[in-house]
Structure formats: C-alpha cells, structure tokens
Design an enzyme around this catalytic site. Structure first.
Site, PDB file in Angstrom:
ATOM      1  N   ASP A 281       0.888  -1.218  -0.101  1.00 22.50           N
ATOM      2  CA  ASP A 281       0.195  -0.125  -0.030  1.00 22.50           C
ATOM      3  C   ASP A 281       0.944   1.190   0.018  1.00 22.50           C
ATOM      4  O   ASP A 281       2.124   1.046   0.187  1.00 22.50           O
ATOM      5  CB  ASP A 281      -0.780  -0.095   1.263  1.00 22.50           C
ATOM      6  CG  ASP A 281      -1.985   1.311   1.315  1.00 22.50           C
ATOM      7  OD1 ASP A 281      -2.363   1.611   0.316  1.00 22.50           O
ATOM      8  OD2 ASP A 281      -1.871   1.511   2.575  1.00 22.50           O
ATOM      9  N   ASP A 283      -0.041   4.956   1.238  1.00 18.35           N
ATOM     10  CA  ASP A 283      -0.117   5.963   2.478  1.00 18.35           C
ATOM     11  C   ASP A 283      -0.442   4.951   3.679  1.00 18.35           C
ATOM     12  O   ASP A 283      -1.271   4.374   3.883  1.00 18.35           O
ATOM     13  CB  ASP A 283      -1.655   6.624   2.407  1.00 18.35           C
ATOM     14  CG  ASP A 283      -1.566   7.511   1.222  1.00 18.35           C
ATOM     15  OD1 ASP A 283      -0.904   8.748   1.595  1.00 18.35           O
ATOM     16  OD2 ASP A 283      -1.849   7.508   0.133  1.00 18.35           O
ATOM     17  N   ASP A 464      -1.618  -1.208   5.729  1.00 16.02           N
ATOM     18  CA  ASP A 464      -2.002  -0.594   7.056  1.00 16.02           C
ATOM     19  C   ASP A 464      -3.566  -0.272   7.353  1.00 16.02           C
ATOM     20  O   ASP A 464      -3.714  -0.266   8.407  1.00 16.02           O
ATOM     21  CB  ASP A 464      -1.105   0.780   7.057  1.00 16.02           C
ATOM     22  CG  ASP A 464      -1.697   1.813   6.427  1.00 16.02           C
ATOM     23  OD1 ASP A 464      -2.326   2.861   7.192  1.00 16.02           O
ATOM     24  OD2 ASP A 464      -2.115   1.897   5.354  1.00 16.02           O
TER      25      ASP A 464
END
Length: 516
Positions: A281, A283, A464
C-alpha cells in the site's frame, strides 16, 4: 512470542477413488458382482444381495481389500477362513475373494475405462501452479495402474497406495497412518495440510490424525453422512474449493501477531527458496499518514531503498490513490502501479489494465462528486478528492464533533444510488463502484498476468488500512500489517510503523544479496 498462523495450505492429500477418478464406480460394481455370485453360491437363489448405496459405503469403501471382505461378510454373519497369499481367486477365503474381486475390477477397467473428474483435474492443475504439494492415497493396490491409465500420476509428488501400505505395514483407514505418512513424505506441516476424501473411513481417519481441515466430497449426495463422520467442509465438486485459502483464513487481533522483524527468519523459512514478489500500500505503509494527503511524499532516502529493491524483486504498489497521482508521488520507472484499489493498473513492458465494468460507473461518480462537494463545502477541514474510480472524503482535519455531519452527508448523497458503496479507512470515507473488485483481486490478477506462479514465487503484501484486508485475505503468501486499523486482521505479522517497514525491506534486500 505468538505462533504464526500458517498463511497458506502447504500440502493437499487426495483420496483416489471417487475424488480423482470415477474408479469407485467400477470398484463398487466389481464388489457387487463378486459378492452376489458368492452369496448365491452359499445361500441359494434367495440370497440378500450387496446394496451399493448402503453396504458398499458402510463396509467396503475406503478400506483395504481384505478388510472390505471381512467387514461385509461379518454384516451377513458369514465366517470365512483367512486363507494365505498363495490362494487362487477360486478359493473361498478372505484372500481368495479379494483376488476374485480384483480380477473382476481389472476386467471392468479394461472394458469400460477410467475417467478423471474434470473438476479435480482443474483444481489439481491450479494447486500445482500455486506451488502446493500434492499426494494421492488409496487403499487400492491398483492405484498406480489406474492413475497411469488416466494420465494423472504425473501431478502428484507422493503416492501411498495399497501396495506401499502392505510393504511398509501402514495400517489402513480409519487409522490415520496413511495420511500421516503422506504428509511426512511431502515434508509438510500438520497444520498446513488439507485432506480431501469421499469415504466415511477416510473422513474419520483425517479427523483422527488431527488434520485441521478434512473436506468431504459428496458426488452422489452423501452430504449428511460425511458431515456426521466429521467432515469440516462438504462439497459436490472440487471447484467449490476455489477460494479455500480465504475460507480457512481467520482474522486475528493485531496484538497477537508476531513481529515481522523479530520473526524475519520464520518469514525466510516460509519463502522456502522461492523469489519474493513485493506488494505495498502507499499511505501509511511507504509514507506516514499526514493531515494533508497531497503532502504524503516519498522521502528521498526511502525512495532510494525501493529503487534498489526493484533491481532485485518485482514490486507493485496497490493504492486507493488514483493511478496518475500514485505514479507522480513515487516516480520510479520499474514499478507496477495499481491505482483506485486496482481498478487501473500500469507497469513496465506495456502493462496496462482498466477494470472494464468500472468504466460504466464513471458518469455516476461525476454526478455524485458534484453533489458531494456542494453538500460538505460548509464543513471546515473536509476535503473531497476525486480519483478516477472513486471519491475520497477526508475528514482528518474536521473537528471531532462534526465528523457525524460528514458521515451523514455522504450517506444522504449516496441514498438511492445502487451502483456505489461506501468504504472506510483511517479518517476517510470512500465511494467506490459496488463491484466485486478490490486490492485482493488486483494482486492475484497481477500474479497471473505476469506469470508469477507460486511454485517459484512468494508474494509478500504490506499494508496498514482496512481496505488492505482484501489483499491480506486473498494473499497466498506472507501478509504484514503496519500499525493497527482498529479491527481484526488477516495479516500474518505486524510492524509498528513505516520506519520499521523500511527496516524490514533492508533486511530482505540484504538476505537476497547474501543468497545470490
């Protein structure tokens, strides 16, 4: 330290008759012919014939030839001498009747042939491509001959059949020994081995052996009998196990996950000589979460680490950001970029993909974007970000007391709109096409498109947010969660923050250089 939950099925052990080939039909036919002829001989014309639907499954299916003879004769209160290995098929003994049945079976196989169940062949090919070890077990001493005739022997790493069991004195089902032997020969772990059986004796053997999941195959509607025997899952065709890895994965609390850096050697052991393929991922994973999403820049020293790793591994970034935005933020040429949760993909060597069903929803997104901006323009700190295939509503800078107002605004605009759905993340709401496509589908699409078969490659996904759970759940490799998103996770390991992500990546890079 918490024990790691196995991320994948390592090995699958399949019974042959009734699971791989339709030879169970021939076996049942041969048993009936042999026993009916014998019963008529000893009991006369009014004998009680063998009932394939009842007697075969209850007394014969899945057990050794001699055990089948004994069990059926006992059900008819017939006592017969054991005999000896030299007995001819004409001799009325346990051994003789067994040989008599086998001769009938071989004649039937010669005249009628043996077919492979198409669903089994499809799944066996799929599992081999994914790098899963396969074993075939059978109580039949004709197992090898049957598989060779069906051109199926080549798909299996290990075969434990009636001949091998006799030579090595392996107890037959319902004892679990044949499954345990196959698992050991595959060099697989018990908690990562799946059993597939169609016989009640086989189901009981798998459960007795402590295997985590025993699948019952009910090709003729024996669902209830297989469940009563202990089957964890009952299917009618093996293609129903298409997503078995996802089915077996269970989410856990983040705090229970082992730490990826502390458990680095365990991860290397899982890779087992394969090539890592890295998925990230953006961000919160490669860059910290910041108040202004536009300010989430990739730091130069961290960009250098990713660039160096791209010389060693295939790397893809799968983000909720739009494709153009994601590419501009990272700015590295050799990477694969999947924007809008995988609805749009771009990479080296002309790799391009846009998920076709999503294109029909672009005009709807245009309309909703306009309405949404008007609806939230009076809420300080709320930002509406349009991506090609999604609309992100950021409320990280909105006062806590006004967050509910943002949520209400999104729900009002979406009310009555059947083709969009709301996705939630860290201080963000996303309006996305209500289609069965997400980061997990994009990850697997890339693995297939780039021919990164799991037999030679090991995917690692690091993310996350809640939206990353789709990839973590679909992953047939190693999943790592960065921080916590407040819900249970399908990840296998955890890292504290983006700093630890780069620590892990440096470890991985150094390990690879040391093994080159």
């Amino acid at each position: 330290m918490s024990k790691k939950v196995p991320p994948t099925i390592q090995a699958i052990i399949l019974d042959m008759d009734g699971v791989i080939t339709d030879s169970a039909r021939l076996h049942a036919k041969a048993w009936k012919q042999m026993f009916d002829e014998y019963l008529e001989k000893v009991q006369g014309k009014n004998f009680d014939p063998l009932d394939i639907g009842k007697d075969y499954k209850r007394y014969i299916d899945g057990v050794s030839r001699h055990d089948g003879v004994r069990a059926f004769l006992e059900s008819r209160q017939i006592a017969l001498t054991e005999g000896n290995p030299e007995d001819d098929p004409e001799v009325d003994s346990i051994v003789g009747l067994g040989k008599r049945k086998n001769n009938i079976f071989l004649d039937l196989m010669e005249t009628e042939g043996v077919e492979v169940f198409p669903d089994t062949l499809e799944m066996v090919k799929k599992w081999k491509k994914e790098g899963i070890k396969l074993a075939v077990i059978s109580a039949s001493r004709n197992c090898r001959r049957i598989l060779e005739a069906a051109d199926m022997l080549r798909w299996f790493d290990i075969r434990i059949d009636g001949e091998i069991a006799r030579e090595q004195q392996i107890p037959g089902k319902p004892a679990p020994d044949v499954f345990i032997k196959a698992m050991e020969d595959l060099n697989a772990d018990l908690d990562r081995t799946l059993i597939i059986e169609d016989a009640i004796a086989g189901i009981k053997a798998g459960k007795k052996g402590g295997f985590p999941v025993v699948v019952g195959v009910a090709r003729n509607g024996e669902d209830e009998a297989l469940r009563n025997a202990g089957a964890d899952i009952v299917v009618h065709e093996l293609t129903e196990l298409e997503n078995i890895m996802e089915t077996l994965k269970k989410p856990r609390e983040t705090a229970t996950l082992p730490h990826a850096l502390e458990s680095f050697q365990d991860i290397i052991t899982d890779i087992e000589g394969k090539r890592p393929v890295l998925f990230f991922d953006y961000d919160g994973t490669l860059t910290p979460i910041v108040e202004d999403p536009n300010a989430a820049e990739l730091a130069p020293d961290r960009k250098k680490i990713i660039q160096q790793l791209s010389d060693q591994f295939t790397i893809a970034i799968i983000s909720g950001r739009g494709l153009a935005d994601l590419k501009s933020k990272v700015g590295l040429q050799r990477l694969i970029y999947a924007g809008s949760h995988g609805f749009e993909i771009s990479g080296p060597n002309g790799l391009e993909m846009q998920y076709e069903p999503g294109k029909e929803i672009l005009p709807i997104l245009d309309e909703v974007e306009s309405k949404l901006k008007k609806r939230v323009e009076a809420i300080d700190g709320c930002e509406v970000e349009r991506k090609k295939y999604a609309i992100a509503v950021h409320y990280r800078q909105v006062e806590a007391g006004k967050v509910a107002e943002v949520e209400n605004a999104v729900e009002e605009v979406l009310d009555g709109q059947q083709r969009l759905k709301i996705g939630k993340g860290k201080k963000i709401l996303e309006l996305k096409p209500d289609l069965d496509w997400h980061k997990g589908h994009a990850l697997n699409w890339l693995l297939n498109e780039l021919d990164l078969a799991a037999a030679q490659n090991h995917p690692i996904f690091i993310g996350d947010d809640i939206t990353d759970e789709d990839a973590l759940k679909a992953l047939k490799g190693t999943g790592i969660l960065v921080g916590s998103h407040g819900q249970k996770t399908y990840a296998d390991y955890r890292l504290k923050d983006t700093g630890e992500v780069y620590g892990f990546l440096e470890e991985l890079g150094n390990w690879d250089k040391g093994n080159s």
